[in-house]
Enzyme design. Structure first.
Site, PDB file in Angstrom:
ATOM      1  N   ASN A 153       4.057 -67.840  12.632  1.00 57.92           N
ATOM      2  CA  ASN A 153       3.145 -68.438  11.662  1.00 57.92           C
ATOM      3  C   ASN A 153       1.718 -68.119  12.103  1.00 57.92           C
ATOM      4  O   ASN A 153       1.233 -68.666  13.091  1.00 57.92           O
ATOM      5  CB  ASN A 153       3.360 -69.953  11.602  1.00 57.92           C
ATOM      6  CG  ASN A 153       2.432 -70.634  10.614  1.00 57.92           C
ATOM      7  OD1 ASN A 153       1.694 -69.971   9.883  1.00 57.92           O
ATOM      8  ND2 ASN A 153       2.448 -71.953  10.595  1.00 57.92           N
ATOM      9  N   THR A 162       5.157 -65.187   8.595  1.00 60.62           N
ATOM     10  CA  THR A 162       5.352 -66.053   7.437  1.00 60.62           C
ATOM     11  C   THR A 162       4.124 -65.996   6.535  1.00 60.62           C
ATOM     12  O   THR A 162       2.986 -65.927   7.013  1.00 60.62           O
ATOM     13  CB  THR A 162       5.608 -67.493   7.883  1.00 60.62           C
ATOM     14  OG1 THR A 162       4.481 -67.987   8.613  1.00 60.62           O
ATOM     15  CG2 THR A 162       6.830 -67.560   8.784  1.00 60.62           C
ATOM     16  N   SER A 186       5.506 -70.738  16.800  1.00 61.61           N
ATOM     17  CA  SER A 186       4.714 -71.656  15.993  1.00 61.61           C
ATOM     18  C   SER A 186       4.947 -73.056  16.545  1.00 61.61           C
ATOM     19  O   SER A 186       5.369 -73.220  17.695  1.00 61.61           O
ATOM     20  CB  SER A 186       5.119 -71.563  14.518  1.00 61.61           C
ATOM     21  OG  SER A 186       4.340 -72.440  13.724  1.00 61.61           O
ATOM     22  N   GLY A 187       4.700 -74.060  15.709  1.00 65.23           N
ATOM     23  CA  GLY A 187       4.962 -75.429  16.106  1.00 65.23           C
ATOM     24  C   GLY A 187       6.346 -75.879  15.677  1.00 65.23           C
ATOM     25  O   GLY A 187       7.192 -75.074  15.267  1.00 65.23           O
ATOM     26  N   ASP A 188       6.572 -77.183  15.743  1.00 68.81           N
ATOM     27  CA  ASP A 188       7.879 -77.728  15.400  1.00 68.81           C
ATOM     28  C   ASP A 188       8.195 -77.594  13.915  1.00 68.81           C
ATOM     29  O   ASP A 188       9.369 -77.583  13.526  1.00 68.81           O
ATOM     30  CB  ASP A 188       7.949 -79.205  15.810  1.00 68.81           C
ATOM     31  CG  ASP A 188       7.902 -79.379  17.318  1.00 68.81           C
ATOM     32  OD1 ASP A 188       8.387 -78.482  18.031  1.00 68.81           O
ATOM     33  OD2 ASP A 188       7.369 -80.411  17.780  1.00 68.81           O
ATOM     34  N   GLU A 197      12.114 -75.445   9.557  1.00 68.96           N
ATOM     35  CA  GLU A 197      12.482 -74.552   8.461  1.00 68.96           C
ATOM     36  C   GLU A 197      13.658 -73.663   8.847  1.00 68.96           C
ATOM     37  O   GLU A 197      14.597 -73.474   8.064  1.00 68.96           O
ATOM     38  CB  GLU A 197      11.290 -73.685   8.052  1.00 68.96           C
ATOM     39  CG  GLU A 197      10.208 -74.406   7.283  1.00 68.96           C
ATOM     40  CD  GLU A 197       9.200 -73.436   6.695  1.00 68.96           C
ATOM     41  OE1 GLU A 197       9.583 -72.270   6.439  1.00 68.96           O
ATOM     42  OE2 GLU A 197       8.039 -73.823   6.500  1.00 68.96           O
ATOM     43  N   GLY A 220       2.091 -79.259  17.194  1.00 73.56           N
ATOM     44  CA  GLY A 220       3.165 -80.147  17.606  1.00 73.56           C
ATOM     45  C   GLY A 220       4.212 -79.370  18.379  1.00 73.56           C
ATOM     46  O   GLY A 220       4.933 -78.557  17.803  1.00 73.56           O
ATOM     47  N   ARG A 235      -7.697 -86.771  17.720  1.00 72.65           N
ATOM     48  CA  ARG A 235      -7.522 -87.504  16.454  1.00 72.65           C
ATOM     49  C   ARG A 235      -6.472 -88.594  16.582  1.00 72.65           C
ATOM     50  O   ARG A 235      -6.589 -89.654  15.966  1.00 72.65           O
ATOM     51  CB  ARG A 235      -7.141 -86.531  15.338  1.00 72.65           C
ATOM     52  CG  ARG A 235      -5.775 -85.869  15.488  1.00 72.65           C
ATOM     53  CD  ARG A 235      -5.579 -84.807  14.391  1.00 72.65           C
ATOM     54  NE  ARG A 235      -4.323 -84.083  14.514  1.00 72.65           N
ATOM     55  CZ  ARG A 235      -3.243 -84.313  13.793  1.00 72.65           C
ATOM     56  NH1 ARG A 235      -3.263 -85.300  12.894  1.00 72.65           N
ATOM     57  NH2 ARG A 235      -2.155 -83.600  13.941  1.00 72.65           N
TER      58      ARG A 235
END
Length: 677
Positions: free
Chosen positions: A220, A252, A279-281, A286, A314, A393
């Site tokens: 990603n 992607t 990528s992340g989780d 997917e 993540g 954040r």
């Protein structure tokens, strides 16, 4: 055989290029003696090498033995007053390469290797003819480059206290002959032996790659801070080259790209040895649901291990796998995760089957990380507006949520892990009564319960090689179920065409509700074929062992129930929810358990603050029984929230708010690890 020694080169990734000069001075230069010897055996190779130590002005003899355990290096001085041995384990070696000397300095450093005799002659000529110094050096280096063959051994040594991987490069220079081809043949023998030893070490991925299969890498480019492609080229691709891993890279382009690609690719098992998510989780989610949407999902989950390289924000799964393997994660998570992916081993991991209902829709998805309702889910989703400030954040929004604490009313059901009672799957209440067969077998009824049928009639598809069994239903009714790919692209598109969805429109096997037109076949023969077809369909979907989401849960079957107000209910089945959130310390990748953390209304803000602060190191869970905070190992659970306002998350992604039910399937998929089974 005459060979050159292995200059020892180690460098941490954080060293700057400005330090290459002192490294060059510390790196021993290697040269092969003409009368050196090497011995080849079935399982091991032995070579005698010499390292020139300029500081001590003497040659150091090194015996290098390549065996199934790894590479042994035995070093001793001419006076035999000092002996040092080192083992580079075969599991720490990720790959090797052979050929001419690399033009560019490799990571870890390369030095020119000159013989002692030629070096002395060169120095004498330089004193006699100082003007020819440069030309003579270039000519000598050119000759050596033409005749020598080099073997580069890439290893990442595992060190304890602190846990880390040390990048190490060993270079063997072979000069058994003046013919480069003969030297190269010797280097290739060592190179090939290293590959064979790694394949014999139990790494199934190494065997699959040796058979010509490649890795499928899904990247990603916008993951994390939007530098996914750059991180891959700088940190992942060099390691893949060192490990000699052939791969296909898929970038992607839109949401659900990875899911559709994995679900629809027909040659997935024939072409690839595994799937790596860079990528992340979210992208891993997917890929998982894409695999489970395939008709051959069982074979795909068995033959295709999944790996993850944490390029996203993540990274709970990557941290959990590193924790499981006792591998380092920081300070180079991408490097360490890539080493895990190229190790060639896999470990079973639990998958959780999740059922949801929203309005008149009922659908199923598969989860690998967690399910959240309440405080943590609120912090995760509502802080998206502050994504630009990074991980801070979460801290800022947690403070806000503590000040304006929310409680959610609802019902919670869970099946404790100690309960051995297993309830067979029951039909959801939405299944029409008209869809039940009057003559169905128990197997047919189980399938009818697992998959609700269209109203007014049951669907049947006969075996394709028989043409004499006629269906009573007209062709127009069957056509609406023939093509699953023509479904509407609503927000439930990713689940609507799953074999496991309650509103699936894939063609399936069911018993016939009513009389059928037959040619010369008996009723018994048709009934047997229907039963066989239903049994085949049963293999195409994971069979739930608990009642459907809209069916009641009985305390007699071991279910516990409580109703009231909750600050949070969070279910986790990996140790980490994020790289810095050690949420379920007792969890294992394949323990078949869901750790349900319940925080009830009435908890104090100070206690809740300590809970949030303790998630960093796993000290947030109470050691003794607490009336407000409880952790329960379960096999399944159900949440029925009251009202329509709230947040539910699956693997960090928001889903529609409403009743949700989850059930663990132990060891359903395989993930890439360094430890294997």
């Amino acid at each position: 055989m005459t060979a050159n020694p292995t200059p020892r080169v180690e460098r941490q990734e954080s060293e700057a290029e400005a330090q290459l000069k002192p490294m060059h001075a510390e790196t021993a230069e290697a040269e092969a003696e003409v009368n050196g010897a090497a011995e080849a055996a079935t399982d091991e190779l032995i070579g005698i090498f010499y390292v020139e130590n300029r500081r001590r002005k003497q040659n150091i003899k090194i015996v290098v033995k390549l065996c199934p355990e790894g590479v042994y290096l035995r070093r001793e001085t001419a006076q035999n007053d000092h002996i040092n041995e080192q083992l580079i384990r075969i599991d720490d070696i990720i790959g090797s390469s052979c050929g001419q000397r690399l033009k560019k300095r490799a990571r870890g450093g390369l030095t020119s290797c000159k013989s002692t005799r030629n070096q002395q002659q060169e120095q004498q000529e330089q004193h006699q003819h100082p003007d020819a110094e440069g030309a003579g050096a270039e000519e000598q280096q050119g000759k050596e480059a033409d005749n020598s063959a080099y073997l580069y051994i890439y290893a990442y040594l595992k060190k304890e206290k602190p846990l880390r991987r040390v990048q190490t490069l060993r270079i063997l220079r072979f000069r058994t002959s003046d013919d480069y081809a003969e030297n190269l043949a010797t280097a290739r023998l060592w190179h090939r032996t290293i590959r064979e030893h790694k394949q014999r070490s139990g790494a199934a991925g190494q065997v699959a790659r040796a058979a010509g299969k490649r890795l499928l890498i899904l990247l990603n480019p916008k993951s994390g801070s939007g530098k996914g492609r750059e991180l891959f080229q700088k940190q992942v691709a060099p390691l893949l080259r060192e490990a000699e891993v052939q791969y296909d890279l898929q970038i992607t382009t839109h949401p659900n790209y990875a899911q559709e690609f994995v679900r629809s690719r027909k040659d997935l098992m024939e072409r690839y040895s595994g799937i790596v998510v860079a990528s992340g989780d979210g992208l891993f989610y997917e890929v998982l649901n894409g695999l489970m949407g395939r008709m051959d999902w069982r074979r795909a989950c068995r033959e295709l291990p999944l790996g993850i390289i944490p390029c996203g924000s993540g990274n709970g799964l990557a941290k959990s796998i590193a924790h499981h393997c006792n591998e380092p994660y920081e300070p180079k998570p991408i490097l360490h995760a890539t080493l895990i992916c190229v190790a060639g081993r896999a470990t079973p991991m639990d998958v959780v089957r999740v059922e949801l209902t929203h309005r008149d829709r009922h659908y199923v998805m598969y989860s690998f990380l967690s399910i959240g309702w309440g405080l943590i889910a609120d912090i995760d989703i509502e802080s998206e507006s502050l994504r630009s400030i990074g991980a801070q954040r979460f801290t800022l929004w947690a403070i806000r949520r503590l000040i304006t604490l929310r409680c959610y009313r609802g019902k919670l059901y869970y099946l404790p892990a100690k309960s051995s009672t297993e309830q067979p799957a029951a039909a959801p209440a939405a299944a029409p009564a008209a869809a039940q067969s009057t003559t169905g077998t128990p197997q047919e009824q189980a399938n009818s319960q697992a998959e609700p049928q269209p109203a007014a009639f049951s669907e049947f598809k006969d075996l394709p090689d028989d043409e004499d069994v006629q269906l009573r239903d007209n062709q127009s009714d069957l056509d609406q179920f023939a093509d699953a790919l023509s479904l509407d692209r609503s927000i439930y598109r990713q689940n609507a065409d799953s074999w496991h969805s309650a509103v699936s429109r894939r063609t399936a096997y069911y018993s016939i509700g009513g009389q059928s037109s037959r040619s010369n076949r008996s009723r018994l023969n048709v009934s047997q074929r229907i039963e066989a077809a239903n049994a085949e369909f049963n293999q195409l979907m994971p069979v739930s062992k608990i009642p459907g989401l809209q069916m009641p849960l009985s305390a007699a079957d071991g279910w516990l129930h409580e109703e009231g107000e909750f600050v949070m209910v969070h279910a986790a089945y990996t140790t980490h929810l994020a790289s810095d959130c050690y949420f379920a310390p007792e969890s294992r990748l394949n323990d078949g358990l869901i750790y349900l953390v319940i925080i009830r209304a009435g908890v104090g803000r100070s206690q809740l603050l300590n809970f949030l602060l303790g998630m960093h190191n796993g000290t947030h869970l109470p050691m003794e029984q607490d009336p407000h905070i409880q952790v329960v190992p379960v096999r399944a659970f159900r949440i029925e929230p009251c009202g329509s306002h709230g947040i539910l998350t699956i693997d960090g992604e928001r889903v529609d708010y409403g009743p949700i039910q989850a059930e663990v399937f132990p060891g359903l998929i395989n993930v890439m690890t360094t430890t294997g089974q």
